[in-house]
Design a protein around this motif. Sequence first.
Motif, PDB file in Angstrom:
ATOM      1  N   ASP A  61       3.889   1.463  -1.299  1.00  0.00           N
ATOM      2  CA  ASP A  61       4.584   1.656  -2.567  1.00  0.00           C
ATOM      3  C   ASP A  61       3.664   2.136  -3.527  1.00  0.00           C
ATOM      4  O   ASP A  61       3.919   2.981  -4.435  1.00  0.00           O
ATOM      5  CB  ASP A  61       5.040   0.205  -3.042  1.00  0.00           C
ATOM      6  N   ALA A  62       2.172   1.805  -3.541  1.00  0.00           N
ATOM      7  CA  ALA A  62       1.441   2.106  -4.399  1.00  0.00           C
ATOM      8  C   ALA A  62       0.896   3.491  -4.316  1.00  0.00           C
ATOM      9  O   ALA A  62       0.467   4.140  -5.253  1.00  0.00           O
ATOM     10  CB  ALA A  62      -0.091   1.240  -4.229  1.00  0.00           C
ATOM     11  N   THR A  63       1.250   4.050  -3.185  1.00  0.00           N
ATOM     12  CA  THR A  63       0.530   5.605  -2.911  1.00  0.00           C
ATOM     13  C   THR A  63       1.740   6.347  -2.820  1.00  0.00           C
ATOM     14  O   THR A  63       1.574   7.448  -2.678  1.00  0.00           O
ATOM     15  CB  THR A  63      -0.419   5.624  -1.652  1.00  0.00           C
TER      16      THR A  63
ATOM     17  N   GLY B 170       4.246   6.527  -0.688  1.00  0.00           N
ATOM     18  CA  GLY B 170       4.687   6.924   0.713  1.00  0.00           C
ATOM     19  C   GLY B 170       5.526   5.898   1.300  1.00  0.00           C
ATOM     20  O   GLY B 170       6.181   4.864   0.531  1.00  0.00           O
TER      21      GLY B 170
ATOM     22  N   LEU C  81       0.809  -1.196  -0.169  1.00  0.00           N
ATOM     23  CA  LEU C  81      -0.178  -0.178   0.162  1.00  0.00           C
ATOM     24  C   LEU C  81       0.897   1.351   0.072  1.00  0.00           C
ATOM     25  O   LEU C  81       0.513   2.126  -0.605  1.00  0.00           O
ATOM     26  CB  LEU C  81      -0.776   0.091   1.314  1.00  0.00           C
TER      27      LEU C  81
END
Length: 514
Positions: free
Chosen positions: A453-455, A457, A451
């Motif tokens: 990496d996907a955003t 952060g 999550l």
Amino acid sequence: MRFSARQIGGAAEAARWREFDRRDVTLAEGTHVVEVPHVPKETGRFAFRAEVEPFSDEVVSQNNQAECETTVHDNVIRLLYVDYEPSWEWRFVKEVFHRDKLVGEKGFRTFLRSADPKVRQTNELFVPTLSPPRNEFFLHDVIILGDMPASALSPRFCQMTEEFVDKLGGGLVVVAGPRFGPGQLALTPLGDMLPVKVDPNLHLRDRPQPFLLRRTAEAAQYDFMQIDSPGAENDRAWANLAGLTWYQPVERLHSVATALAEHPTDKCVDGKTPQPLIAVRSYGRGEVVYLGFNEMWRLRRAQGERYYRQFWGQLIHRLASRHALGAGKRFVVRTDRPQYQANDQVLLTVEAYDENYKPLAESRLPGRKLSAELIVPPSGASDQPGRRALAVTQLREGVFEARFPVVMGGEYRARVHDPIAQEHVETTFRVASVSVERQRAVRNAALQQALADATGGKSYDLASAARLADEIRLVAKTETDVEVIPLWNTWFAFALVSALMLGEWLGRKWVNLP
């Protein structure tokens, strides 16, 4: 999916979960209904469980299963049909319930005022009198009262019927007939129990043109009013009653009752409220249903017993399910909830009657209390359940209570000794140690990093959380806000208009114009 069952409170072998079916289910939409037939071989309380296999990366799997409980008994529903003479309604109701698995020939009994006394004494279908001993009368579960004159209803029958509904949660169905009408009940104590206010001066209304009753919006909330699939199919089923030509009018609907069907045009004495044809109300612990005519058999037109059986079957089963069946309602043990959390207080209630169904008094009990024991789940190294004595004291006549705390999670059984039948009656409840969310508090580090990496952060745990404040980088951003101001609403516009008006005035003065 796996489907399992176990008996609650049974032997050790029966109390284990046993799988009885397994299915492959494809979820094509949000809700998928799976019907799995299963017939227990014994009576008692059973728990059923449905489980689905968890995914490999699923952390909390406890919510992949659901459980429910049900009771399997060998008691029949005991139905008493009281009428003056064998009407068509009486004949067809008798045929329906003679073939009903929950009633049958053992459960259906009748009293016909016009029958030969010798027949009532010798034929097993009949009860010889409307005022039998209390221990026989209160074995019934539902009473259907047909078209009877007030003179045929003894005060003892009325008093026991009122007690049967009010105290023991029995069901009463009042069916108005063309000969005497429900106004006769205004002269008896049963009149106050009805969902309608009856008037002995109101007589049968006969209409030259057949009419169809009109179901109310509240009818959709009662299963016995749904004799086919909801919508057009149910409307077509009820259209079989379009041949009605008469009904028994009443003064008005009772203030605490609900009308389920009404006359399409006729009004009550107030001139505004439609005449109720089917109505229901709660009375004490039981329920009373009123039918303003005895021609429900018209539902059989072109359909046989399909709709007729659906109506009467669901009505009787609804009324009977509000209480324990047969002799079981003489000594009822229950808890205020089926499931508790650890450290909760459990309220155990016992409703006890003697052999004549009179409230059991504490003066008849040793030590003026009911003896009971609580069977707690095994703890520690022992695999044997523990036992703890309970004192169930009288709250009021016929009602006994006990409160006790529960600490450990698991299945508990409360057994209370019935001093009349000299046997134990028990109830079962469960205690959850912790909630499902807290049973496996495991952080999914891989999902957390994915999550982040996907955003764009970062992922932190307890060891790196101290760096969070230092690593927060605030980026300056310019925000633009557009404000629309009307031109006429500015000081410049005001000054310009004022200058023009002042200039005109000065110009006129300069050339001496008026």
